[in-house]
Write a protein that holds these residues in place. Sequence first.
Motif, PDB file in Angstrom:
ATOM      1  N   TYR A 167      -4.465   6.040  -2.388  1.00  0.00           N
ATOM      2  CA  TYR A 167      -4.554   4.663  -1.900  1.00  0.00           C
ATOM      3  C   TYR A 167      -3.856   4.455  -0.558  1.00  0.00           C
ATOM      4  O   TYR A 167      -3.966   3.382   0.039  1.00  0.00           O
ATOM      5  CB  TYR A 167      -4.028   3.692  -2.954  1.00  0.00           C
ATOM      6  CG  TYR A 167      -4.827   3.777  -4.233  1.00  0.00           C
ATOM      7  CD1 TYR A 167      -6.155   3.369  -4.274  1.00  0.00           C
ATOM      8  CD2 TYR A 167      -4.268   4.343  -5.383  1.00  0.00           C
ATOM      9  CE1 TYR A 167      -6.907   3.493  -5.432  1.00  0.00           C
ATOM     10  CE2 TYR A 167      -5.008   4.467  -6.543  1.00  0.00           C
ATOM     11  CZ  TYR A 167      -6.333   4.048  -6.572  1.00  0.00           C
ATOM     12  OH  TYR A 167      -7.076   4.182  -7.709  1.00  0.00           O
ATOM     13  N   LEU A 168      -3.165   5.504  -0.084  1.00  0.00           N
ATOM     14  CA  LEU A 168      -2.593   5.435   1.263  1.00  0.00           C
ATOM     15  C   LEU A 168      -3.684   5.327   2.317  1.00  0.00           C
ATOM     16  O   LEU A 168      -3.432   4.875   3.440  1.00  0.00           O
ATOM     17  CB  LEU A 168      -1.723   6.662   1.534  1.00  0.00           C
ATOM     18  CG  LEU A 168      -0.409   6.755   0.754  1.00  0.00           C
ATOM     19  CD1 LEU A 168       0.305   8.061   1.089  1.00  0.00           C
ATOM     20  CD2 LEU A 168       0.502   5.569   1.064  1.00  0.00           C
ATOM     21  N   GLU A 209      -1.875   9.568  -6.953  1.00  0.00           N
ATOM     22  CA  GLU A 209      -0.591   9.134  -6.407  1.00  0.00           C
ATOM     23  C   GLU A 209      -0.668   8.796  -4.920  1.00  0.00           C
ATOM     24  O   GLU A 209      -0.001   7.874  -4.446  1.00  0.00           O
ATOM     25  CB  GLU A 209       0.454  10.231  -6.623  1.00  0.00           C
ATOM     26  CG  GLU A 209       1.870   9.828  -6.246  1.00  0.00           C
ATOM     27  CD  GLU A 209       2.857  10.933  -6.560  1.00  0.00           C
ATOM     28  OE1 GLU A 209       4.071  10.675  -6.423  1.00  0.00           O
ATOM     29  OE2 GLU A 209       2.423  12.045  -6.934  1.00  0.00           O
ATOM     30  N   TYR A 210      -1.512   9.539  -4.189  1.00  0.00           N
ATOM     31  CA  TYR A 210      -1.542   9.391  -2.733  1.00  0.00           C
ATOM     32  C   TYR A 210      -2.846   8.824  -2.173  1.00  0.00           C
ATOM     33  O   TYR A 210      -2.904   8.463  -1.003  1.00  0.00           O
ATOM     34  CB  TYR A 210      -1.279  10.753  -2.063  1.00  0.00           C
ATOM     35  CG  TYR A 210       0.091  11.310  -2.345  1.00  0.00           C
ATOM     36  CD1 TYR A 210       1.214  10.810  -1.693  1.00  0.00           C
ATOM     37  CD2 TYR A 210       0.264  12.333  -3.273  1.00  0.00           C
ATOM     38  CE1 TYR A 210       2.489  11.316  -1.960  1.00  0.00           C
ATOM     39  CE2 TYR A 210       1.526  12.845  -3.547  1.00  0.00           C
ATOM     40  CZ  TYR A 210       2.629  12.326  -2.881  1.00  0.00           C
ATOM     41  OH  TYR A 210       3.882  12.821  -3.150  1.00  0.00           O
ATOM     42  N   SER A 252       2.346   2.244  -3.292  1.00  0.00           N
ATOM     43  CA  SER A 252       1.428   2.749  -4.314  1.00  0.00           C
ATOM     44  C   SER A 252       1.740   4.189  -4.705  1.00  0.00           C
ATOM     45  O   SER A 252       1.382   4.622  -5.800  1.00  0.00           O
ATOM     46  CB  SER A 252      -0.021   2.643  -3.828  1.00  0.00           C
ATOM     47  OG  SER A 252      -0.271   3.516  -2.731  1.00  0.00           O
ATOM     48  N   VAL A 253       2.417   4.953  -3.832  1.00  0.00           N
ATOM     49  CA  VAL A 253       2.743   6.345  -4.158  1.00  0.00           C
ATOM     50  C   VAL A 253       3.744   6.427  -5.307  1.00  0.00           C
ATOM     51  O   VAL A 253       3.876   7.481  -5.950  1.00  0.00           O
ATOM     52  CB  VAL A 253       3.301   7.094  -2.924  1.00  0.00           C
ATOM     53  CG1 VAL A 253       2.288   7.100  -1.794  1.00  0.00           C
ATOM     54  CG2 VAL A 253       4.615   6.476  -2.451  1.00  0.00           C
ATOM     55  N   SER A 254       4.457   5.332  -5.582  1.00  0.00           N
ATOM     56  CA  SER A 254       5.478   5.355  -6.630  1.00  0.00           C
ATOM     57  C   SER A 254       5.056   4.607  -7.890  1.00  0.00           C
ATOM     58  O   SER A 254       5.872   4.400  -8.795  1.00  0.00           O
ATOM     59  CB  SER A 254       6.783   4.744  -6.099  1.00  0.00           C
ATOM     60  OG  SER A 254       6.599   3.378  -5.754  1.00  0.00           O
ATOM     61  N   ILE A 273      -7.939  14.090  -3.400  1.00  0.00           N
ATOM     62  CA  ILE A 273      -6.562  13.618  -3.294  1.00  0.00           C
ATOM     63  C   ILE A 273      -6.136  13.045  -4.637  1.00  0.00           C
ATOM     64  O   ILE A 273      -6.911  12.344  -5.298  1.00  0.00           O
ATOM     65  CB  ILE A 273      -6.423  12.542  -2.193  1.00  0.00           C
ATOM     66  CG1 ILE A 273      -6.912  13.092  -0.845  1.00  0.00           C
ATOM     67  CG2 ILE A 273      -4.977  12.078  -2.066  1.00  0.00           C
ATOM     68  CD1 ILE A 273      -6.899  12.049   0.267  1.00  0.00           C
ATOM     69  N   THR A 274      -4.921  13.325  -5.048  1.00  0.00           N
ATOM     70  CA  THR A 274      -4.426  12.837  -6.335  1.00  0.00           C
ATOM     71  C   THR A 274      -4.292  11.313  -6.325  1.00  0.00           C
ATOM     72  O   THR A 274      -4.171  10.686  -5.270  1.00  0.00           O
ATOM     73  CB  THR A 274      -3.058  13.458  -6.665  1.00  0.00           C
ATOM     74  OG1 THR A 274      -2.112  13.052  -5.665  1.00  0.00           O
ATOM     75  CG2 THR A 274      -3.146  14.973  -6.694  1.00  0.00           C
ATOM     76  N   CYS A 278       0.836  -1.206   0.000  1.00  0.00           N
ATOM     77  CA  CYS A 278       0.000   0.000   0.000  1.00  0.00           C
ATOM     78  C   CYS A 278       0.867   1.251   0.000  1.00  0.00           C
ATOM     79  O   CYS A 278       0.607   2.210  -0.740  1.00  0.00           O
ATOM     80  CB  CYS A 278      -0.907  -0.021   1.226  1.00  0.00           C
ATOM     81  SG  CYS A 278      -2.077   1.347   1.290  1.00  0.00           S
ATOM     82  N   LEU A 279       1.923   1.257   0.804  1.00  0.00           N
ATOM     83  CA  LEU A 279       2.831   2.409   0.864  1.00  0.00           C
ATOM     84  C   LEU A 279       3.573   2.597  -0.466  1.00  0.00           C
ATOM     85  O   LEU A 279       3.866   3.727  -0.874  1.00  0.00           O
ATOM     86  CB  LEU A 279       3.829   2.229   2.005  1.00  0.00           C
ATOM     87  CG  LEU A 279       3.229   2.184   3.422  1.00  0.00           C
ATOM     88  CD1 LEU A 279       4.311   1.941   4.466  1.00  0.00           C
ATOM     89  CD2 LEU A 279       2.468   3.476   3.734  1.00  0.00           C
TER      90      LEU A 279
END
Length: 392
Positions: A367-368, A364-365, A290-292, A361-362, A287-288
């Motif tokens: 799914y956090l 990129e973030y 996912s930002v990348s 929220i974009t 999950c973390l």
Amino acid sequence: MKPKYLLPVVVFAQFSGTSLWFALNAVLKDLHKLYPDTSNFLSSMTSSVQLGFVIGTAIYAVLTISDRFSPVKVFVYSTLLAAFFNLLIVWIPVSFKELLIIRFAVGFFLAGIYPVGMKIMADWYDKGLGRALGYLVGSLVLGTSFPHFIAFFSLSIHWQSVIIATSIIASSGALLMFLFIKDGPFRKKAGRFNPKSIIASFKNSSFKTYSFGYFGHMFEVYTFWAYVPIIIQQYNQHSSYSFNISLWSFLIIASGLIGCVLTGEFSAKFGSAKLAFGCLSFSLICCLFSVSFSQVSPFVFITIMLVWGMSVAGDSPQFSALISQNTNPEYRASSITIVNCIGFAITIISLQILQFATKYITDEYVYLILAIGPVVGLISTFKSTFEVRYKV
């Protein structure tokens, strides 16, 4: 002595019964054509089944139905009733509101299939419950992924045929259960109606610990499954390589079957608590990452997604085993069912939160947000996991 056919029969009956839950997703586009003026058709259909399941599990649990009566008979009758309501869509012309009611009824009687199937396993397996539930929950995961498999092959199937087929398959599973499976030797019949048994279960510290671990798992898993196609689509938009959304959605969600089977097979050696904790940890890490996603190679992206798919589901049967083993056997089914009820209610909340968050929220973030689930689960189970080694 357990008959050799016990596990495959119960697993097939569970898969065939829960196919009523998911198979309709494969024909929603065709079904939507009958109600062209209806907006949010997919979300409305999904929510009606989920709501039916939540209310059904609450009623089954409060009335201690599967503890007071034969769980095998409860499973059989619930499956046949769910199959009957499923067929009503074909037999009679229905309005959209009536369609929602029918799907609600299917979800309601699914409460007598999924959690009761786990109760039946617990009544047969004093040892090796984690392994048995690994296969049982794995069958549910495979059913979840199946509509994406159908979509990948673009099968031209008349929607009425799908409805009829799923009802026939579900009924065949119920028939096999009725003919070959008896109530297990570890079943203890409950006495008179006692709603306080639900409260008593949560007074057990171990039961409460693993229930909250399961709630954390549920916050993540169904929302992740719902957004897998969207995550892949978003990656395709940022990459020169394009993944087939239907195929990889099927493979990623279906990889949860591997996770369930692996944790089941290794539960006797490592203990259900440690395996559940490990799966939560891996799903949190994914999950973390996912930002990348927009910056990694296709190989790295799909590898992380497959690991996420395996870990997000692999802890479910082990939490179910731990919850089952830490409750009063006389009210085991009710305890399992109420935990399912709360867990699936949490999935509805999680879906709504993420859907709302996507507006602000974009990609990129966003799914956090799913990390909330495994974090809660890890905090809840950390102390008990590493103080005592549980074996199932």
